[in-house]
Design a protein around this motif. Sequence first.
Motif, PDB file in Angstrom:
ATOM      1  N   LEU A   1       6.518 -49.233  -7.026  1.00 28.09           N
ATOM      2  CA  LEU A   1       7.401 -49.145  -5.573  1.00 28.09           C
ATOM      3  C   LEU A   1       8.452 -49.199  -5.582  1.00 28.09           C
ATOM      4  O   LEU A   1       9.437 -48.613  -4.891  1.00 28.09           O
ATOM      5  CB  LEU A   1       6.338 -49.977  -4.434  1.00 28.09           C
ATOM      6  CG  LEU A   1       5.053 -49.708  -4.507  1.00 28.09           C
ATOM      7  CD1 LEU A   1       4.330 -50.685  -3.380  1.00 28.09           C
ATOM      8  CD2 LEU A   1       4.998 -48.143  -3.587  1.00 28.09           C
ATOM      9  N   ASP A   2       8.949 -50.158  -6.263  1.00 29.60           N
ATOM     10  CA  ASP A   2      10.533 -50.351  -6.349  1.00 29.60           C
ATOM     11  C   ASP A   2      11.302 -49.081  -6.996  1.00 29.60           C
ATOM     12  O   ASP A   2      12.309 -48.636  -6.255  1.00 29.60           O
ATOM     13  CB  ASP A   2      10.738 -51.473  -7.382  1.00 29.60           C
ATOM     14  CG  ASP A   2      10.913 -52.846  -6.842  1.00 29.60           C
ATOM     15  OD1 ASP A   2      10.548 -52.965  -5.656  1.00 29.60           O
ATOM     16  OD2 ASP A   2      10.735 -53.798  -7.461  1.00 29.60           O
TER      17      ASP A   2
ATOM     18  N   TYR B   1      10.926 -46.436  -3.875  1.00 31.06           N
ATOM     19  CA  TYR B   1      11.713 -46.529  -2.817  1.00 31.06           C
ATOM     20  C   TYR B   1      13.250 -46.534  -3.269  1.00 31.06           C
ATOM     21  O   TYR B   1      14.054 -46.359  -2.355  1.00 31.06           O
ATOM     22  CB  TYR B   1      11.475 -48.051  -2.331  1.00 31.06           C
ATOM     23  CG  TYR B   1      10.103 -48.310  -1.533  1.00 31.06           C
ATOM     24  CD1 TYR B   1       9.645 -47.113  -0.559  1.00 31.06           C
ATOM     25  CD2 TYR B   1       9.375 -49.219  -1.660  1.00 31.06           C
ATOM     26  CE1 TYR B   1       8.652 -46.934   0.007  1.00 31.06           C
ATOM     27  CE2 TYR B   1       8.076 -49.135  -0.972  1.00 31.06           C
ATOM     28  CZ  TYR B   1       7.732 -48.206  -0.301  1.00 31.06           C
ATOM     29  OH  TYR B   1       6.632 -48.215   0.442  1.00 31.06           O
TER      30      TYR B   1
ATOM     31  N   ARG C   1      12.714 -44.555   2.807  1.00 29.91           N
ATOM     32  CA  ARG C   1      11.457 -44.978   3.694  1.00 29.91           C
ATOM     33  C   ARG C   1      11.899 -44.337   5.225  1.00 29.91           C
ATOM     34  O   ARG C   1      13.051 -44.721   5.677  1.00 29.91           O
ATOM     35  CB  ARG C   1      11.598 -46.403   3.781  1.00 29.91           C
ATOM     36  CG  ARG C   1      11.107 -47.025   2.224  1.00 29.91           C
ATOM     37  CD  ARG C   1      11.217 -48.357   2.314  1.00 29.91           C
ATOM     38  NE  ARG C   1       9.713 -48.817   2.301  1.00 29.91           N
ATOM     39  CZ  ARG C   1       9.571 -50.333   2.192  1.00 29.91           C
ATOM     40  NH1 ARG C   1      10.480 -51.070   1.766  1.00 29.91           N
ATOM     41  NH2 ARG C   1       8.266 -50.440   2.202  1.00 29.91           N
TER      42      ARG C   1
ATOM     43  N   GLU D   1      19.297 -43.088  -1.691  1.00 31.84           N
ATOM     44  CA  GLU D   1      17.764 -43.078  -2.316  1.00 31.84           C
ATOM     45  C   GLU D   1      17.905 -41.554  -2.825  1.00 31.84           C
ATOM     46  O   GLU D   1      17.793 -41.188  -4.446  1.00 31.84           O
ATOM     47  CB  GLU D   1      16.789 -43.346  -1.441  1.00 31.84           C
ATOM     48  CG  GLU D   1      16.553 -44.389  -1.138  1.00 31.84           C
ATOM     49  CD  GLU D   1      17.460 -45.086  -0.052  1.00 31.84           C
ATOM     50  OE1 GLU D   1      17.086 -46.226   0.497  1.00 31.84           O
ATOM     51  OE2 GLU D   1      17.940 -44.062   0.606  1.00 31.84           O
TER      52      GLU D   1
ATOM     53  N   VAL E   1       7.208 -42.468   2.647  1.00 30.44           N
ATOM     54  CA  VAL E   1       7.974 -41.678   2.170  1.00 30.44           C
ATOM     55  C   VAL E   1       7.527 -40.029   2.322  1.00 30.44           C
ATOM     56  O   VAL E   1       6.468 -40.066   2.366  1.00 30.44           O
ATOM     57  CB  VAL E   1       8.442 -41.832   0.664  1.00 30.44           C
ATOM     58  CG1 VAL E   1       9.029 -43.272   0.330  1.00 30.44           C
ATOM     59  CG2 VAL E   1       7.061 -41.589  -0.240  1.00 30.44           C
TER      60      VAL E   1
END
Length: 188
Positions: free
Chosen positions: A9-10, A13, A18, A40, A161
């Motif tokens: 998940l790191d 993201y 998000r 991102e 996401v």
Amino acid sequence: MMITRSELLDVVYGCYPRGVRNFERIHVPPGEPFYDDTEEHRRLIEAANRGRAEYPTWEAMIHRLGDRYSLQNESVSLVAGWSNPAYSARIYRAKDVGPVPSLSDRASLSFHVSLLGPYYGIHDRGEPDEISAAVVEEIEATYPGYRPIPPELGNEVVPDVEMDGALMGEATIYVCLFSDVWTWVDPV
């Protein structure tokens, strides 16, 4: 070393904003965050640029596998400038036990090497042959230190996401790290 949900998940993201919808700028009200302007998304673009620069390594591996199996490289769009998060390819298994499979045979295995982190995935229909093991061997020889993402983590939905090919609440970790090409082969 075991892969954790938190680790994956790191990575997700870090490359997908998000709660930001992936709309064209004309559809985003003034003052609202625009997907393509996020930090991102910039990281995803940088990863795709690295993937283009390192494409000859992928291409050499694809040629080695293509000499043995009926293979289709799904990474050409990356070279064309798209922001794909992974290299991807499909292998076609023969419907019959003929010596030369054709492209009309069904794609029954896809494999992916992420550009976002040291991960790979194989999406296989589970036919009893040596192909999956051969693909793993090639990936691990070409990309030392890369690890497979286990299905119990890869199939987890990332609810906040959105990306090309997956709306908010539909993208899985696999799709985020390998693109929607992951869904093009359904395992049994």
